[in-house]
Design a protein around this motif. Sequence first.
Motif, PDB file in Angstrom:
ATOM      1  N   ASP A 196       0.983  -1.298   0.080  1.00 14.76           N
ATOM      2  CA  ASP A 196      -0.132   0.085   0.084  1.00 14.76           C
ATOM      3  C   ASP A 196       0.860   1.194   0.082  1.00 14.76           C
ATOM      4  OD1 ASP A 196      -2.627   0.396  -0.469  1.00 14.76           O
ATOM      5  OD2 ASP A 196      -3.303  -0.138   1.732  1.00 14.76           O
ATOM      6  N   LEU A 197       2.129   1.285  -0.588  1.00 19.01           N
ATOM      7  CA  LEU A 197       2.779   2.411  -0.902  1.00 19.01           C
ATOM      8  C   LEU A 197       2.558   3.381  -2.221  1.00 19.01           C
ATOM      9  CD1 LEU A 197       6.212   0.903  -0.005  1.00 19.01           C
ATOM     10  CD2 LEU A 197       5.087   2.498   1.285  1.00 19.01           C
ATOM     11  N   GLN A 198       2.206   4.682  -1.969  1.00 22.02           N
ATOM     12  CA  GLN A 198       2.022   5.576  -3.074  1.00 22.02           C
ATOM     13  C   GLN A 198       3.273   5.904  -3.836  1.00 22.02           C
ATOM     14  OE1 GLN A 198      -1.226   5.524  -3.632  1.00 22.02           O
ATOM     15  NE2 GLN A 198      -1.794   4.540  -1.900  1.00 22.02           N
ATOM     16  N   GLN A 199       3.481   5.910  -5.093  1.00 17.09           N
ATOM     17  CA  GLN A 199       4.398   6.127  -5.760  1.00 17.09           C
ATOM     18  C   GLN A 199       4.882   7.511  -5.811  1.00 17.09           C
ATOM     19  OE1 GLN A 199       6.568   3.810  -7.309  1.00 17.09           O
ATOM     20  NE2 GLN A 199       5.340   2.207  -6.668  1.00 17.09           N
ATOM     21  N   LYS A 200       3.767   8.445  -5.620  1.00 17.71           N
ATOM     22  CA  LYS A 200       3.840  10.070  -5.774  1.00 17.71           C
ATOM     23  C   LYS A 200       4.224  10.631  -4.547  1.00 17.71           C
ATOM     24  CE  LYS A 200       2.037  10.419 -10.425  1.00 17.71           C
ATOM     25  NZ  LYS A 200       0.827  10.431 -11.218  1.00 17.71           N
ATOM     26  N   GLN A 201       4.009   9.916  -3.417  1.00 21.95           N
ATOM     27  CA  GLN A 201       4.409  10.457  -1.966  1.00 21.95           C
ATOM     28  C   GLN A 201       5.964  10.650  -1.865  1.00 21.95           C
ATOM     29  OE1 GLN A 201       2.123   8.705   1.108  1.00 21.95           O
ATOM     30  NE2 GLN A 201       1.559  10.861   1.344  1.00 21.95           N
ATOM     31  N   ARG A 202       6.192  11.935  -1.305  1.00 22.04           N
ATOM     32  CA  ARG A 202       7.460  12.130  -0.843  1.00 22.04           C
ATOM     33  C   ARG A 202       7.984  11.552   0.283  1.00 22.04           C
ATOM     34  NH1 ARG A 202       9.040  16.299  -4.195  1.00 22.04           N
ATOM     35  NH2 ARG A 202       7.342  17.602  -5.227  1.00 22.04           N
ATOM     36  N   PHE A 203       9.277  11.166   0.545  1.00 15.72           N
ATOM     37  CA  PHE A 203       9.664  10.286   1.580  1.00 15.72           C
ATOM     38  C   PHE A 203       9.443  10.949   2.814  1.00 15.72           C
ATOM     39  CE2 PHE A 203      13.129   8.745   4.409  1.00 15.72           C
ATOM     40  CZ  PHE A 203      12.959   7.472   4.290  1.00 15.72           C
ATOM     41  N   ASN A 204       9.507  12.395   2.877  1.00 10.04           N
ATOM     42  CA  ASN A 204       9.348  12.994   4.122  1.00 10.04           C
ATOM     43  C   ASN A 204       7.921  13.252   4.558  1.00 10.04           C
ATOM     44  OD1 ASN A 204       8.910  15.040   2.364  1.00 10.04           O
ATOM     45  ND2 ASN A 204      10.740  16.288   2.812  1.00 10.04           N
ATOM     46  N   ARG A 205       7.130  12.893   3.595  1.00 15.03           N
ATOM     47  CA  ARG A 205       5.615  12.833   4.035  1.00 15.03           C
ATOM     48  C   ARG A 205       5.034  11.580   4.399  1.00 15.03           C
ATOM     49  NH1 ARG A 205       3.240  17.548   4.292  1.00 15.03           N
ATOM     50  NH2 ARG A 205       2.039  18.168   2.511  1.00 15.03           N
ATOM     51  N   LEU A 206       6.187  10.289   4.182  1.00 16.72           N
ATOM     52  CA  LEU A 206       5.542   9.301   4.695  1.00 16.72           C
ATOM     53  C   LEU A 206       5.667   8.972   6.374  1.00 16.72           C
ATOM     54  CD1 LEU A 206       7.589   6.933   2.256  1.00 16.72           C
ATOM     55  CD2 LEU A 206       5.356   7.490   1.877  1.00 16.72           C
ATOM     56  N   SER A 207       4.790   8.312   6.796  1.00 17.38           N
ATOM     57  CA  SER A 207       4.729   7.889   8.217  1.00 17.38           C
ATOM     58  C   SER A 207       5.969   7.150   8.427  1.00 17.38           C
ATOM     59  CB  SER A 207       3.635   7.150   8.772  1.00 17.38           C
ATOM     60  OG  SER A 207       3.287   6.117   8.010  1.00 17.38           O
ATOM     61  N   LYS A 208       6.255   6.768   9.773  1.00 16.23           N
ATOM     62  CA  LYS A 208       7.451   6.244  10.273  1.00 16.23           C
ATOM     63  C   LYS A 208       7.230   4.640   9.607  1.00 16.23           C
ATOM     64  CE  LYS A 208      10.396   4.688  14.038  1.00 16.23           C
ATOM     65  NZ  LYS A 208      10.168   4.531  15.325  1.00 16.23           N
ATOM     66  N   GLY A 209       5.972   4.185   9.699  1.00 13.54           N
ATOM     67  CA  GLY A 209       5.678   2.742   9.380  1.00 13.54           C
ATOM     68  C   GLY A 209       5.673   2.625   7.925  1.00 13.54           C
ATOM     69  N   ASN A 210       5.187   3.714   7.162  1.00 11.62           N
ATOM     70  CA  ASN A 210       5.362   3.618   5.582  1.00 11.62           C
ATOM     71  C   ASN A 210       6.878   3.876   5.120  1.00 11.62           C
ATOM     72  OD1 ASN A 210       2.787   3.197   4.635  1.00 11.62           O
ATOM     73  ND2 ASN A 210       2.202   5.170   4.733  1.00 11.62           N
ATOM     74  N   GLN A 211       7.837   4.627   5.857  1.00  8.92           N
ATOM     75  CA  GLN A 211       9.078   4.465   5.521  1.00  8.92           C
ATOM     76  C   GLN A 211       9.667   3.169   5.752  1.00  8.92           C
ATOM     77  OE1 GLN A 211      11.222   7.516   7.934  1.00  8.92           O
ATOM     78  NE2 GLN A 211      10.042   9.155   6.722  1.00  8.92           N
ATOM     79  N   ARG A 212       9.392   2.423   6.809  1.00 12.04           N
ATOM     80  CA  ARG A 212       9.781   0.935   6.833  1.00 12.04           C
ATOM     81  C   ARG A 212       9.462   0.047   5.778  1.00 12.04           C
ATOM     82  NH1 ARG A 212      13.461   0.619  11.301  1.00 12.04           N
ATOM     83  NH2 ARG A 212      13.336   2.181  12.500  1.00 12.04           N
ATOM     84  N   LYS A 213       8.174   0.556   5.395  1.00 13.34           N
ATOM     85  CA  LYS A 213       7.617  -0.536   4.320  1.00 13.34           C
ATOM     86  C   LYS A 213       8.433  -0.197   2.905  1.00 13.34           C
ATOM     87  CE  LYS A 213       3.093   0.496   5.108  1.00 13.34           C
ATOM     88  NZ  LYS A 213       1.801   0.324   4.645  1.00 13.34           N
ATOM     89  N   LEU A 214       8.766   0.936   2.866  1.00 13.41           N
ATOM     90  CA  LEU A 214       9.588   1.298   1.647  1.00 13.41           C
ATOM     91  C   LEU A 214      10.759   0.769   1.617  1.00 13.41           C
ATOM     92  CD1 LEU A 214       9.752   3.095  -1.068  1.00 13.41           C
ATOM     93  CD2 LEU A 214      10.598   5.012   0.233  1.00 13.41           C
ATOM     94  N   ALA A 215      11.700   0.853   2.894  1.00  6.55           N
ATOM     95  CA  ALA A 215      12.870   0.485   3.186  1.00  6.55           C
ATOM     96  C   ALA A 215      12.692  -1.232   2.696  1.00  6.55           C
ATOM     97  CB  ALA A 215      13.264   0.507   4.216  1.00  6.55           C
ATOM     98  N   LEU A 216      11.716  -1.943   2.904  1.00  7.73           N
ATOM     99  CA  LEU A 216      11.409  -3.415   2.885  1.00  7.73           C
ATOM    100  C   LEU A 216      11.148  -3.736   1.148  1.00  7.73           C
ATOM    101  CD1 LEU A 216      11.082  -6.216   4.052  1.00  7.73           C
ATOM    102  CD2 LEU A 216       8.606  -6.087   3.941  1.00  7.73           C
ATOM    103  N   ALA A 217      10.553  -2.838   0.596  1.00  6.03           N
ATOM    104  CA  ALA A 217      10.132  -2.893  -0.639  1.00  6.03           C
ATOM    105  C   ALA A 217      11.478  -2.751  -1.427  1.00  6.03           C
ATOM    106  CB  ALA A 217       9.083  -2.060  -1.011  1.00  6.03           C
ATOM    107  N   VAL A 218      12.285  -1.900  -1.193  1.00  2.00           N
ATOM    108  CA  VAL A 218      13.453  -1.751  -1.954  1.00  2.00           C
ATOM    109  C   VAL A 218      14.474  -2.724  -1.828  1.00  2.00           C
ATOM    110  CG1 VAL A 218      13.061   0.651  -2.563  1.00  2.00           C
ATOM    111  CG2 VAL A 218      14.439  -0.054  -0.734  1.00  2.00           C
ATOM    112  N   THR A 219      14.322  -3.166  -0.619  1.00  2.00           N
ATOM    113  CA  THR A 219      15.211  -4.257  -0.366  1.00  2.00           C
ATOM    114  C   THR A 219      15.130  -5.631  -0.836  1.00  2.00           C
ATOM    115  OG1 THR A 219      15.769  -3.169   2.016  1.00  2.00           O
ATOM    116  CG2 THR A 219      16.485  -5.488   1.738  1.00  2.00           C
ATOM    117  N   MET A 220      13.564  -5.918  -0.893  1.00  2.00           N
ATOM    118  CA  MET A 220      13.155  -7.186  -1.381  1.00  2.00           C
ATOM    119  C   MET A 220      13.054  -7.052  -2.851  1.00  2.00           C
ATOM    120  SD  MET A 220      13.123  -8.999   1.326  1.00  2.00           S
ATOM    121  CE  MET A 220      12.515 -10.475   0.319  1.00  2.00           C
TER     122      MET A 220
END
Lengths: 126, 236
Positions: B118-142
């Motif tokens: 459930d990550l939005q491609q157009k959202q800026r990193f600094n506008r992501l919640s802490k949880g969404n930042q973790r999700k992004l980190a997982l997505a780019v890692t996997m």
Amino acid sequence: MEFDAKTPIYYQIEQYINREIIIGHLRPGAQVPAVRQLAITLTVNVNTIQRALANLIGAGILVPERGKGNFVTTDQKVLGKMKQSMIEGEFKALYDHLAALELSPEEMTTAFAQYVQTQQGGERHE
Amino acid sequence: MSDVLTIENLSYRRNWKTILTDVSLQLPAGQIIGLLGANGAGKTTLMRLIAGSAVQFKGQIQVGGQTALARRKAGVSYTGQLTDIDPRWKVGQIAELMAQLHPDFRMADFLQLADLLDLQQKQRFNRLSKGNQRKLALAVTMARRAQLYLLDEPFDGIDVMTRKAMLNSIVRWLPDTATMVISDHHVTDIDQLLDAVVVIKNQTIVAHAAADAIREGGQSIESYFEQFYEGGENDD
């Protein structure tokens, strides 16, 4: 699926698959889902699934077919034995718990027979 | 099976402070390993060293048989790699940058993972919640096809439902021959996923045991881990 933290996960998966067979979700001769799919469904790792399946294959409950996957055996004798040992497992736990409460064997059987009766009565009233 | 990671006699000091002492560890291919230890025990430092983000160490670190920094780095996908991106960037831009930096990055996988999480491609990193930042980190890692994946506290600040989706992505995307190391101070978040646990205490590795072997002894992974920290000792 909720796992018990103190029991090996592979063992709990074996029990899970046995139960799926007993209640008919997996019928004799049916194909068992692929390893990765089971891992995703149960949120466990692929090695744990493989270990559980290997044990079930060893027990004759599942039969591997080269290049096709694993299938539930159609051997009713093996399935009957499996069901019997699942039931015994439940009884063993119950027996140990009641023995820990210092119930005599006679008290256990009487208490259990009574309990089964009240359960049946309860269902009838629903 | 061959080892994906081999560490021999690793010691590391930073600002005159010893962080790791004489760490040796071998991890085979195709396993998920829980890296357990109190806060400050050195879990993150160990991951940074393996990933090549920290470099001045004594001893040897091999990933897939490679010791040279650039080659070793190429085999490791690490959640900490997002720490120096521009926080104004959008999710999609970050993924494009990762694709440029890492030849093994698969954009199609990333898009699927992002969708699942459930990550939005157009959202800026600094506008992501802490949880969404973790999700992004997982997505780019996997989304990379690496030999070794390092997940540093991937579920920190994550709610239960999201954690399930993340665990699911891990099982779905981890290649069969790859090995993954996950650190987490809530052992129960990840224990059902683990092949083995490695415990860090007093700046070194004090235990490396198969998860189901621990359970065969009637012990939970959590109580196994806690016994190393009994008696009020803490690395903090």
